[in-house]
Design a protein around this motif. Structure first.
Motif, short mmCIF file in Angstrom:
data_model
loop_
_atom_site.label_atom_id
_atom_site.label_comp_id
_atom_site.label_asym_id
_atom_site.label_seq_id
_atom_site.Cartn_x
_atom_site.Cartn_y
_atom_site.Cartn_z
N GLU A 228 0.99 -10.45 6.47
CA GLU A 228 1.31 -11.75 5.90
C GLU A 228 0.26 -12.09 4.85
O GLU A 228 -0.93 -11.81 5.03
CB GLU A 228 1.35 -12.83 6.98
N PRO A 229 0.65 -12.71 3.75
CA PRO A 229 -0.33 -13.05 2.70
C PRO A 229 -1.28 -14.14 3.17
O PRO A 229 -0.84 -15.15 3.73
CB PRO A 229 0.54 -13.51 1.54
N SER A 230 -2.57 -13.93 2.95
CA SER A 230 -3.56 -14.96 3.28
C SER A 230 -3.73 -15.97 2.17
O SER A 230 -4.40 -16.98 2.33
CB SER A 230 -4.91 -14.30 3.59
N ALA A 231 -3.15 -15.68 1.01
CA ALA A 231 -3.17 -16.60 -0.13
C ALA A 231 -1.86 -16.45 -0.87
O ALA A 231 -1.22 -15.39 -0.84
CB ALA A 231 -4.35 -16.29 -1.05
N ALA A 232 -1.46 -17.52 -1.54
CA ALA A 232 -0.17 -17.50 -2.23
C ALA A 232 -0.14 -16.48 -3.35
O ALA A 232 0.94 -15.96 -3.70
CB ALA A 232 0.14 -18.90 -2.76
N ASN A 233 -1.30 -16.17 -3.92
CA ASN A 233 -1.34 -15.26 -5.06
C ASN A 233 -2.01 -13.93 -4.73
O ASN A 233 -2.65 -13.31 -5.56
CB ASN A 233 -2.09 -15.92 -6.22
N ALA A 234 -1.87 -13.49 -3.48
CA ALA A 234 -2.49 -12.23 -3.07
C ALA A 234 -1.78 -11.05 -3.74
O ALA A 234 -0.59 -11.10 -4.06
CB ALA A 234 -2.43 -12.08 -1.55
N PHE A 235 -2.53 -9.98 -3.94
CA PHE A 235 -1.93 -8.73 -4.40
C PHE A 235 -1.11 -8.13 -3.27
O PHE A 235 -1.35 -8.41 -2.09
CB PHE A 235 -3.01 -7.74 -4.82
N TYR A 236 -0.16 -7.28 -3.63
CA TYR A 236 0.61 -6.58 -2.60
C TYR A 236 0.88 -5.15 -3.04
O TYR A 236 0.83 -4.82 -4.22
CB TYR A 236 1.94 -7.30 -2.33
N VAL A 237 1.15 -4.29 -2.06
CA VAL A 237 1.51 -2.91 -2.31
C VAL A 237 2.76 -2.58 -1.50
O VAL A 237 2.87 -2.95 -0.33
CB VAL A 237 0.35 -1.94 -1.96
N ASP A 238 3.69 -1.94 -2.14
CA ASP A 238 4.96 -1.55 -1.50
C ASP A 238 4.84 -0.12 -1.01
O ASP A 238 4.75 0.81 -1.81
CB ASP A 238 6.10 -1.70 -2.50
N LEU A 239 4.84 0.06 0.32
CA LEU A 239 4.69 1.40 0.88
C LEU A 239 5.90 2.28 0.60
O LEU A 239 5.81 3.50 0.72
CB LEU A 239 4.46 1.31 2.39
N GLY A 240 7.00 1.68 0.25
CA GLY A 240 8.19 2.46 -0.09
C GLY A 240 8.35 2.64 -1.58
O GLY A 240 9.34 3.24 -2.03
N GLY A 241 7.40 2.15 -2.36
CA GLY A 241 7.51 2.21 -3.80
C GLY A 241 6.70 3.33 -4.41
O GLY A 241 6.16 4.20 -3.72
N ARG A 242 6.57 3.28 -5.72
CA ARG A 242 5.85 4.32 -6.47
C ARG A 242 4.87 3.70 -7.46
O ARG A 242 4.69 4.19 -8.56
CB ARG A 242 6.87 5.20 -7.22
N GLU A 243 4.23 2.60 -7.00
CA GLU A 243 3.24 1.91 -7.81
C GLU A 243 2.07 1.51 -6.93
O GLU A 243 2.15 1.58 -5.69
CB GLU A 243 3.83 0.67 -8.49
N GLY A 244 0.99 1.06 -7.57
CA GLY A 244 -0.17 0.61 -6.82
C GLY A 244 -0.12 -0.88 -6.55
O GLY A 244 0.95 -1.47 -6.38
N LEU A 245 -1.30 -1.51 -6.50
CA LEU A 245 -1.38 -2.95 -6.25
C LEU A 245 -0.76 -3.72 -7.40
O LEU A 245 -0.96 -3.38 -8.57
CB LEU A 245 -2.84 -3.37 -6.07
N ARG A 246 -0.05 -4.79 -7.06
CA ARG A 246 0.59 -5.63 -8.06
C ARG A 246 0.36 -7.09 -7.72
O ARG A 246 0.26 -7.46 -6.55
CB ARG A 246 2.10 -5.34 -8.13
N ARG A 247 0.27 -7.92 -8.76
CA ARG A 247 0.15 -9.36 -8.52
C ARG A 247 1.48 -9.90 -8.04
O ARG A 247 2.54 -9.56 -8.56
CB ARG A 247 -0.29 -10.09 -9.79
N ARG A 248 1.41 -10.77 -7.04
CA ARG A 248 2.64 -11.32 -6.48
C ARG A 248 3.24 -12.35 -7.43
O ARG A 248 2.54 -13.17 -8.02
CB ARG A 248 2.37 -11.97 -5.12
N LYS A 249 4.56 -12.29 -7.57
CA LYS A 249 5.30 -13.24 -8.38
C LYS A 249 6.12 -14.15 -7.46
O LYS A 249 6.36 -13.82 -6.30
CB LYS A 249 6.21 -12.51 -9.36
N PRO A 250 6.57 -15.30 -7.96
CA PRO A 250 7.40 -16.18 -7.13
C PRO A 250 8.66 -15.46 -6.66
O PRO A 250 9.26 -14.69 -7.40
CB PRO A 250 7.73 -17.35 -8.07
#
Length: 582
Positions: A228-250
């Motif tokens: 769960e995000p500890s902040a509204a604007n935390a970075f996230y990584v998709d374990l099923g994706g093909r990219e690294g850390l990304r800034r969260r969007k609305p």
């Protein structure tokens, strides 16, 4: 080593055999030792017989024991890679080959463990195996960043698959001993790989990449991946994706997502920024100030990359998409050589978008072109071709008031580094533009994206004669005069108009070995000669130095303008450059 082979026992059959084999490797020749290690790893990975847990433990031991040798190779790369492309390629290939050797070997053992899901002897090795695989994937990323190369999507998928497997087995936070008493976890090593890639903006030198790598262990210590995000604007990584850390969007995220709060990391970067700013302000004339200023620029850049709040740099001019090709001459020596020839026999660069039928017939029938403008264009193209970078023209992607985004052939990207001088000539335009490579990013196997900061609108070749006082040993007919000419060398006189309507600002780029701040020189153009000395140092690279000009004679301000400048000039200040913002 040869005795072990004669006995028929493989050097990596168990830990004791590995220890004896490592003792036989040449300690004084690290490249030869790494070649032997890679050969044995390939031999283990290629075995057709089933692997054993003892063999995997032996590979773990070799991995741990070669950490110091890898570090020494990296140190050599950082210090000596810029000397020649041959040295760079030799060291880079050794580092890359060793990492790939371990990854291939570990993948073969991972398949063996997958085939024995109920074997306790195999399963107890799984946490360390996954952890070491992630470590070597991070090392792979580090080595590629030395050449400004980005991961392909398959590499990201491989990294995320390892983390997914660890999470499914609930071993992502299990303590693993990697080297001697140094411990880590799969989660920690995974975050190091993510943060390393996140911090890369395409403008990191090999030395800066290595500095970041050496600090990542401490920087990532307080970080944790959460469901769960500890902040509204935390970075996230998709374990099923093909990219690294990304800034969260609305909006909701629909996938196997882990969140990373980088605010502690951003706070560390900003603390370094404040500390360095205070030191520079307190001791502006200290010999450490240039180094501190360089570190300050790096931490400001890193802070922007890890800041959850996206804060783009303010630009002096918006980027405008463009198309077309540009001729490019790379490196101070080749640029100076081209403009010196151009000064001796100037040839106007006019538009040569097409060739007439008559010109083609003249060439076929008479063996030469009778049309004078066409002939001169052909001479100009040949002169450019003799000095231009290999691989043909570069492609322009966008342009702004301060720089260009260009796409260059990969053979050029392999030979240049950040800080390399490049002169470009857009096809169909009459002038050359001089810039400095500020950013590089490999976008494919045969292309690289280059960010070029403009430092001059007009470039001309000039000669500098060192002026020194006459001594008793110097011969003179009448004994008059207080100075004589010394060393003579070529330089580039730069002119740049920061904004329309403002006067030209001029500066010099001289060979790095010739720069002496206290010396006086006679500057010779095709129209005038006058005495100068070097002013403020603007930028220094191994093969060139960019410096302001201080005239020593009245009337020198107007004499400095080259023929192609076309306007009034001001000597003593550098051209405005915001190329680092591209």
């Amino acid at each position: 080593m040869f005795g072990l082979r004669r006995s028929g026992k493989h050097p990596l059959s168990d830990v004791r055999a590995a220890e004896r084999w490592l003792a036989t490797l040449p300690a004084a020749d690290m490249l030869a030792a790494h070649t032997d290690v890679i050969a044995q790893l390939d031999r283990v990975a290629g075995l057709t017989v089933p692997h054993t847990p003892q063999q995997l433990r032996a590979v773990f031991h070799v991995d741990a024991q070669t950490v110091a040798q890898r570090r020494a190779l990296v140190d050599q790369y950082v210090e000596h890679a810029s000397r020649s492309s041959r040295i760079e390629n030799q060291l880079w290939t050794a580092l890359f080959g060793l990492t790939q050797g371990f990854l291939t070997t570990y993948q073969s053992f991972a398949r063996e463990i997958a085939d024995h899901p109920h074997s306790a002897r195999w399963q107890e090795l799984l946490p360390e195996l996954v952890c070491r695989q992630i470590v070597h994937l991070a090392l792979d990323a580090r080595v590629r960043l030395f050449r400004y190369e980005q991961w392909i999507p398959a590499k990201w998928a491989e990294l995320h698959a390892l983390m997914s497997r660890a999470c499914s087995q609930q071993i992502e936070r299990q303590i693993v001993t990697l080297v001697d008493t140094t411990t880590s976890t799969i989660e920690h090593e995974y975050m190091r790989a993510l943060v390393l890639q996140l911090m890369n903006a395409g403008s990191l030198t090999a030395r800066q990449v290595e500095f970041i790598w050496s600090e990542l262990d401490d920087w990532c210590a307080p970080l944790r991946l959460t469901l769960e995000p500890s902040a509204a604007n935390a970075f996230y990584v998709d374990l099923g994706g093909r990219e690294g850390l990304r800034r969260r969007k609305p909006g909701p995220l629909e996938s196997r997502v882990l969140f990373l709060d980088t605010r502690p990391l951003h706070a560390v970067m900003m603390q370094h920024v404040v500390t360095l700013e205070q030191k520079i302000k307190a001791e502006p004339l200290s010999s450490r100030t240039p180094r501190r200023s360089e570190q300050l620029a790096l931490f400001i850049k890193l802070a922007a990359q890890v800041d959850p709040e996206f804060k783009p740099f303010t630009r002096r001019g918006e980027r405008i998409a463009t198309t077309g090709n540009v001729d490019a001459i790379v490196g101070f020596q080749k640029i100076a050589s081209y403009f010196k020839e151009e000064a001796r026999q100037p040839i106007e660069l006019t538009d040569s978008t097409g060739e007439s039928f008559d010109s083609t017939m003249d060439l076929a029938v008479f063996g030469r072109i009778r049309d004078e403008p066409t002939r001169r264009r052909e001479i100009a193209r040949r002169r450019i071709g003799a000095h231009a970078a290999p691989g043909g023209p570069w492609e322009a992607k966008d342009v702004s008031q301060t720089g260009f985004k260009l796409v260059a052939p990969i053979q050029v990207a392999n030979a240049v580094t950040l800080g390399t001088l490049v002169a470009i000539h857009p096809h169909g335009q009459p002038r050359w533009t001089l810039g400095i490579i500020r950013r590089m990013k490999r976008t494919s196997a045969d292309r690289a994206e280059i960010g070029l900061a403009i430092i001059a609108d007009t470039v001309s070749a000039v000669d500098l004669n060192e002026q020194r006082k006459r001594t008793a040993d110097d011969y003179s007919i009448d004994g008059e005069g207080t100075t004589i000419n010394g060393r003579r060398f070529g330089a580039l006189l730069l002119s740049r108009r920061a904004r329309d309507g403002e006067p030209m600002v001029q500066s010099l780029i001289v060979p790095g070995v010739e720069y002496q701040a206290t010396k006086r020189y006679q500057l010779s153009t095709d129209k005038a000669e006058y005495r100068i000395r070097f002013g403020r140092l603007i930028e220094q690279q191994p093969d060139w130095v960019w410096t302001a000009i201080e005239p020593l004679e009245s009337g020198a301000r107007s004499a400095a303008v080259p023929v192609t400048a076309g306007g009034p000039s001001t000597i003593g200040g550098p051209p405005t450059s915001q190329g680092s913002r591209r």
